[in-house]
Design a protein around this motif. Structure first.
Motif, PDB file in Angstrom:
ATOM      1  N   HIS A  16      54.165 -14.195  28.429  1.00 44.63           N
ATOM      2  CA  HIS A  16      53.544 -14.218  27.110  1.00 44.63           C
ATOM      3  C   HIS A  16      52.306 -13.355  27.056  1.00 44.63           C
ATOM      4  O   HIS A  16      52.084 -12.616  26.109  1.00 44.63           O
ATOM      5  CB  HIS A  16      53.209 -15.640  26.705  1.00 44.63           C
ATOM      6  N   ASP A  17      51.513 -13.441  28.094  1.00 41.14           N
ATOM      7  CA  ASP A  17      50.272 -12.685  28.080  1.00 41.14           C
ATOM      8  C   ASP A  17      50.542 -11.197  28.224  1.00 41.14           C
ATOM      9  O   ASP A  17      49.738 -10.376  27.795  1.00 41.14           O
ATOM     10  CB  ASP A  17      49.340 -13.196  29.193  1.00 41.14           C
ATOM     11  N   ARG A  42      53.112  -9.839  26.827  1.00 33.88           N
ATOM     12  CA  ARG A  42      53.674  -9.427  25.542  1.00 33.88           C
ATOM     13  C   ARG A  42      52.600  -9.038  24.534  1.00 33.88           C
ATOM     14  O   ARG A  42      52.800  -8.124  23.738  1.00 33.88           O
ATOM     15  CB  ARG A  42      54.478 -10.570  24.953  1.00 33.88           C
ATOM     16  N   ALA A  43      51.464  -9.765  24.589  1.00 34.13           N
ATOM     17  CA  ALA A  43      50.424  -9.539  23.587  1.00 34.13           C
ATOM     18  C   ALA A  43      49.934  -8.078  23.605  1.00 34.13           C
ATOM     19  O   ALA A  43      49.935  -7.425  22.548  1.00 34.13           O
ATOM     20  CB  ALA A  43      49.283 -10.522  23.790  1.00 34.13           C
ATOM     21  N   PRO A  44      49.542  -7.552  24.764  1.00 33.76           N
ATOM     22  CA  PRO A  44      49.114  -6.138  24.756  1.00 33.76           C
ATOM     23  C   PRO A  44      50.239  -5.201  24.348  1.00 33.76           C
ATOM     24  O   PRO A  44      49.989  -4.150  23.733  1.00 33.76           O
ATOM     25  CB  PRO A  44      48.697  -5.857  26.200  1.00 33.76           C
ATOM     26  N   LEU A  45      51.467  -5.609  24.678  1.00 32.76           N
ATOM     27  CA  LEU A  45      52.604  -4.761  24.350  1.00 32.76           C
ATOM     28  C   LEU A  45      52.741  -4.606  22.833  1.00 32.76           C
ATOM     29  O   LEU A  45      53.118  -3.542  22.337  1.00 32.76           O
ATOM     30  CB  LEU A  45      53.861  -5.393  24.945  1.00 32.76           C
ATOM     31  N   VAL A  46      52.434  -5.698  22.127  1.00 30.90           N
ATOM     32  CA  VAL A  46      52.483  -5.647  20.663  1.00 30.90           C
ATOM     33  C   VAL A  46      51.533  -4.558  20.180  1.00 30.90           C
ATOM     34  O   VAL A  46      51.871  -3.759  19.300  1.00 30.90           O
ATOM     35  CB  VAL A  46      52.104  -7.020  20.065  1.00 30.90           C
ATOM     36  N   ASN A  47      50.349  -4.505  20.802  1.00 33.70           N
ATOM     37  CA  ASN A  47      49.383  -3.478  20.423  1.00 33.70           C
ATOM     38  C   ASN A  47      49.889  -2.077  20.727  1.00 33.70           C
ATOM     39  O   ASN A  47      49.808  -1.183  19.890  1.00 33.70           O
ATOM     40  CB  ASN A  47      48.066  -3.691  21.162  1.00 33.70           C
ATOM     41  N   MET A  97      52.887  -0.980  21.060  1.00 33.53           N
ATOM     42  CA  MET A  97      53.954  -0.619  20.141  1.00 33.53           C
ATOM     43  C   MET A  97      53.393  -0.354  18.747  1.00 33.53           C
ATOM     44  O   MET A  97      53.747   0.634  18.093  1.00 33.53           O
ATOM     45  CB  MET A  97      54.983  -1.744  20.049  1.00 33.53           C
ATOM     46  N   GLY A  98      52.527  -1.235  18.321  1.00 33.05           N
ATOM     47  CA  GLY A  98      51.966  -1.153  16.963  1.00 33.05           C
ATOM     48  C   GLY A  98      51.212   0.144  16.772  1.00 33.05           C
ATOM     49  O   GLY A  98      51.469   0.898  15.808  1.00 33.05           O
ATOM     50  N   TYR A  99      50.305   0.411  17.700  1.00 30.09           N
ATOM     51  CA  TYR A  99      49.474   1.601  17.493  1.00 30.09           C
ATOM     52  C   TYR A  99      50.246   2.870  17.767  1.00 30.09           C
ATOM     53  O   TYR A  99      49.902   3.925  17.233  1.00 30.09           O
ATOM     54  CB  TYR A  99      48.186   1.490  18.312  1.00 30.09           C
ATOM     55  N   SER A 131      53.231   3.261  16.684  1.00 27.85           N
ATOM     56  CA  SER A 131      53.815   3.477  15.355  1.00 27.85           C
ATOM     57  C   SER A 131      52.774   4.036  14.400  1.00 27.85           C
ATOM     58  O   SER A 131      53.069   4.914  13.589  1.00 27.85           O
ATOM     59  CB  SER A 131      54.362   2.171  14.786  1.00 27.85           C
ATOM     60  N   GLU A 132      51.560   3.498  14.507  1.00 25.38           N
ATOM     61  CA  GLU A 132      50.480   3.999  13.662  1.00 25.38           C
ATOM     62  C   GLU A 132      50.276   5.491  13.935  1.00 25.38           C
ATOM     63  O   GLU A 132      50.117   6.285  13.014  1.00 25.38           O
ATOM     64  CB  GLU A 132      49.183   3.235  13.944  1.00 25.38           C
ATOM     65  N   ARG A 142      57.196   4.764  23.650  1.00 24.58           N
ATOM     66  CA  ARG A 142      58.095   3.831  22.997  1.00 24.58           C
ATOM     67  C   ARG A 142      59.187   3.331  23.957  1.00 24.58           C
ATOM     68  O   ARG A 142      59.392   2.114  24.102  1.00 24.58           O
ATOM     69  CB  ARG A 142      58.792   4.511  21.835  1.00 24.58           C
ATOM     70  N   ASP A 179      59.407  -4.551  27.557  1.00 31.35           N
ATOM     71  CA  ASP A 179      59.690  -5.750  26.766  1.00 31.35           C
ATOM     72  C   ASP A 179      60.953  -6.433  27.278  1.00 31.35           C
ATOM     73  O   ASP A 179      60.997  -7.659  27.426  1.00 31.35           O
ATOM     74  CB  ASP A 179      59.848  -5.342  25.305  1.00 31.35           C
TER      75      ASP A 179
END
Lengths: 510, 141
Positions: free
Chosen positions: A268-269, A271-276, A278-280, A282-283, A326, A333
């Motif tokens: 879980h821990d 995954r959290a940075p991974l969200v960032n 991936m998110g950024y 995309s940004e 990506r 993931d």
């Protein structure tokens, strides 16, 4: 047989050569037995000797009786002779003759006895001679009387010769009597001595045997006390061992729980940075699109302003970098999800139920129906037993193995996959999935079960998870998975599971 | 006229917080967003006089916080006489069944898992924005 005998003998010798309780007791028992035997032998010898003495005594008594019979016979013959001389009655004469016959019989007995006894022989000879003389004197007087010469007979008597013979006979018999008396006394004292010896030997050995018994008793007591002490010691150690086992089991269980929790938290821990990321990413991508639009506009209006470096950066480098970020993040993931799944599978409660493996195998075959049809492969289902286990897990395990078999078929030949199984004598069920696929090289046989590891040509999609799941799941059900394979010819994966899965109240494997 | 709903976001990851805010704004939601990076300051704010005095609230809550679990906050909010009417949206990485059940048991209104795939994430937030735009939050008094 001789070998076993020799072995027994060797064992016995070792036993005798080993000092200790057993040897001591055996030694004491042997001594006691030897003593008892000595007592018995002594008693036997003495009894035998006494019996001999008794026989001897009886023969002495017989001699004594016989010698006395000689005297009595003579005396009664003499009395009858005198009565005959006085009365002339024929009966008296017969009595006298009877007395003489009695003397003869007694003399015969004496003679026999004397022939075996050197001391007795001269005495008996003397008595015999005297008795003969006396019988002759009596005969003469009786003859005279019978022929009516009573006076002559009386005269013969009056010479006192007869009396003298009687006296001599008496003393002769007396001598025999004395000899016999001495002999009897000797025999008696011998048997008394024998009895005393038996008594003494008995007494001594009894004392010894009692001492031995006391010694054995004492040894036994010490031994039993020692044993009890050791037993207590052993009990204590055993109890300690049980405690240790309990402690270790608890520690292991805790460590296992810790690992499960750890894997879960980490997943879980992570995954959290991974969200960032991936998110950024995309940004950045949308920002890149804006830049690209801007670049296109500038190109159209004033191409001179456009730097080739900027064009390369915006059109090639940035999209490429974003593409790699990506792909890596997506892979990461998937890996995290795999760890999460392993950790979850390890915590899921198990529900054992009766499973018809044949139905289960048909289900697994149906699930890959599309792939097998497309490849012209066939799945054959052989004999399969029933099992009592966790349905979901067994389904996943078998599904994974069948997936793998289909995935790694050799395109050069029509695929053949066979699922079969049987009970094993050790209470396990073996389920085999055999394929004629590409096979696995010997050096990879262990590696393929490790997480994220794959073997052979990397031309099929996958993260190296399937077999790690299978092994993890099989072990959780109390079994394991094994593989045999010939590279280029095919593989057989064997799922070995307990016939009956037992779980605790919370659904943990017992 | 009703007071616009204020969004209270409790999220320790600043990157996540920014992404959430960006996507909410992209969904044309212009409500005020108050961001707190830890459980303690969020609770202080929720139980402050300022909140008591002001209008309706919506709480966006992450479960993995450095100083406490998001469920602790959820429990306190749902145990409070006034705050319990405020809708709580759990937005977290945890997709554990047990955890989800526990949150609904404690009274959370929506549970959203942050997907790692950004498109889905952005999509989810935008949908949440649409949801917020039609949602009626009760007044807190």
């Amino acid at each position: 047989m001789p070998a076993t005998l020799r072995a027994r003998f060797d064992a016995f010798r070792r036993f005798l050569n080993t000092p200790g309780f057993g040897r001591r007791v055996v030694l004491l028992l042997v001594i006691a037995l030897a003593l008892k035997l000595a007592v018995n032998v002594t008693a036997f010898v003495i009894i035998d000797r006494t019996a001999q003495q008794d026989a001897l005594s009886r023969s002495f008594q017989e001699i004594r009786r016989a010698s006395r019979s000689v005297l009595i016979g003579v005396l009664s013959a003499e009395t009858a002779q005198r009565a005959y001389l006085l009365t002339g009655e024929a009966a008296r004469e017969a009595e006298a003759m009877e007395g003489l016959r009695e003397v003869d019989r007694a003399l015969m007995v004496l003679g026999t006895a004397a022939s075996r006894d050197a001391d007795l022989a001269p005495l008996v000879e003397e008595v015999r001679a005297t008795a003969r003389d006396k019988a002759q004197e009596l005969g003469v007087t009786l003859d005279l009387a019978r022929s009516g010469r009573v006076t002559d007979a009386v005269r013969v008597m009056a010479t006192g010769q007869g009396q003298a013979l009687t006296d001599r006979l008496r003393s002769g018999v007396g001598a025999i009597d004395d000899l016999v008396g001495r002999r009897l006394a000797a025999a008696n004292s011998a048997s008394t001595n024998g009895l005393r010896t038996v008594g003494v030997v008995n007494g001594i050995s009894s004392v010894l045997i009692i001492s031995l018994a006391i010694a054995i008793f004492w040894l036994l007591r010490t031994y039993i006390a020692d044993m009890r002490h050791k037993q207590l010691e052993l009990d204590r150690l055993n109890a300690g061992l049980e405690d240790q086992v309990r402690d270790r089991t608890l520690a292991l269980t805790r460590a296992n729980e810790e690992i499960q929790r750890f894997a879960y938290i980490v997943s879980h821990d992570l995954r959290a940075p991974l969200v960032n990321v991936m998110g950024y990413t995309s940004e950045l991508q949308s920002a890149g699109k804006a830049l690209e639009a801007q670049l296109a506009a500038v190109e159209a209006k004033s191409p001179k302003l456009v730097q080739p470096d900027a064009v390369a950066a915006i059109r090639e480098d940035v999209p490429e970098a974003i593409g790699f970020i990506r792909a890596s993040t997506e892979k990461m993931d998937r890996l995290i999800n795999a760890i999460l799944r392993l950790s979850r599978d390890g915590r899921r409660a198990l529900h054992p139920e009766k499973i018809d493996l044949k139905t289960l195998a048909s289900g697994a075959a149906a699930a890959v129906h599309h792939q097998t049809d497309a490849q012209g492969a066939e799945i054959e289902i052989g004999d399969l037993p029933t099992i009592e286990s966790d349905r979901l897990t067994v389904e996943q395990l078998l599904g994974n193995l069948v997936d793998n078999a289909v995935k790694y078929l050799d395109p050069g030949r029509p695929g053949r996959i066979r699922i079969e199984g049987a009970h094993r004598p050790d209470g396990m069920v073996e389920i085999r999935v055999t394929d004629n696929g590409r096979g696995i090289a010997d050096r990879d046989l262990e590696r393929i079960f490790e997480l994220f590891r794959r073997a052979g040509k990397q031309d099929r999609p996958g993260e190296g998870l399937g077999l790690a799941f299978v092994r993890n799941g099989a072990r959780r059900l109390g079994g394991d998975v094994e593989v045999t394979s010939v590279a280029g010819e095919g593989s057989t994966f064997s799922l070995i599971l307990p016939r009956r899965l037992t779980v605790t109240a919370s659904g943990e494997p017992a | 006229m009703t007071t616009p709903v204020k969004i209270v976001m409790v999220e320790d990851d600043h990157g996540h917080a920014r992404l959430i805010e960006k996507n909410i704004r992209r969904a044309n939601i212009s409500n005020e967003i108050a961001h707190f990076a830890d459980g303690g300051s969020a609770l202080d704010y929720l139980f402050s006089d300022e909140v008591k005095a002001n209008g309706p609230l919506l709480i966006l809550l992450d479960l993995n916080l450095p100083d406490m679990s998001g469920t602790d906050i959820l429990q306190k909010v749902k145990g409070d006489e006034r705050l319990r009417r405020a809708p709580v949206v759990i937005l977290t990485t945890t997709d554990d069944k047990v955890e989800i059940q526990r949150c609904y048991d404690l009274g959370c209104n929506v549970y959203i898992t942050k997907p790692v795939d950004y498109e889905s994430f952005a999509d989810a937030i935008r949908q949440l924005g649409l949801f917020l735009s039609v949602m009626q939050a009760p007044d807190i008094e």
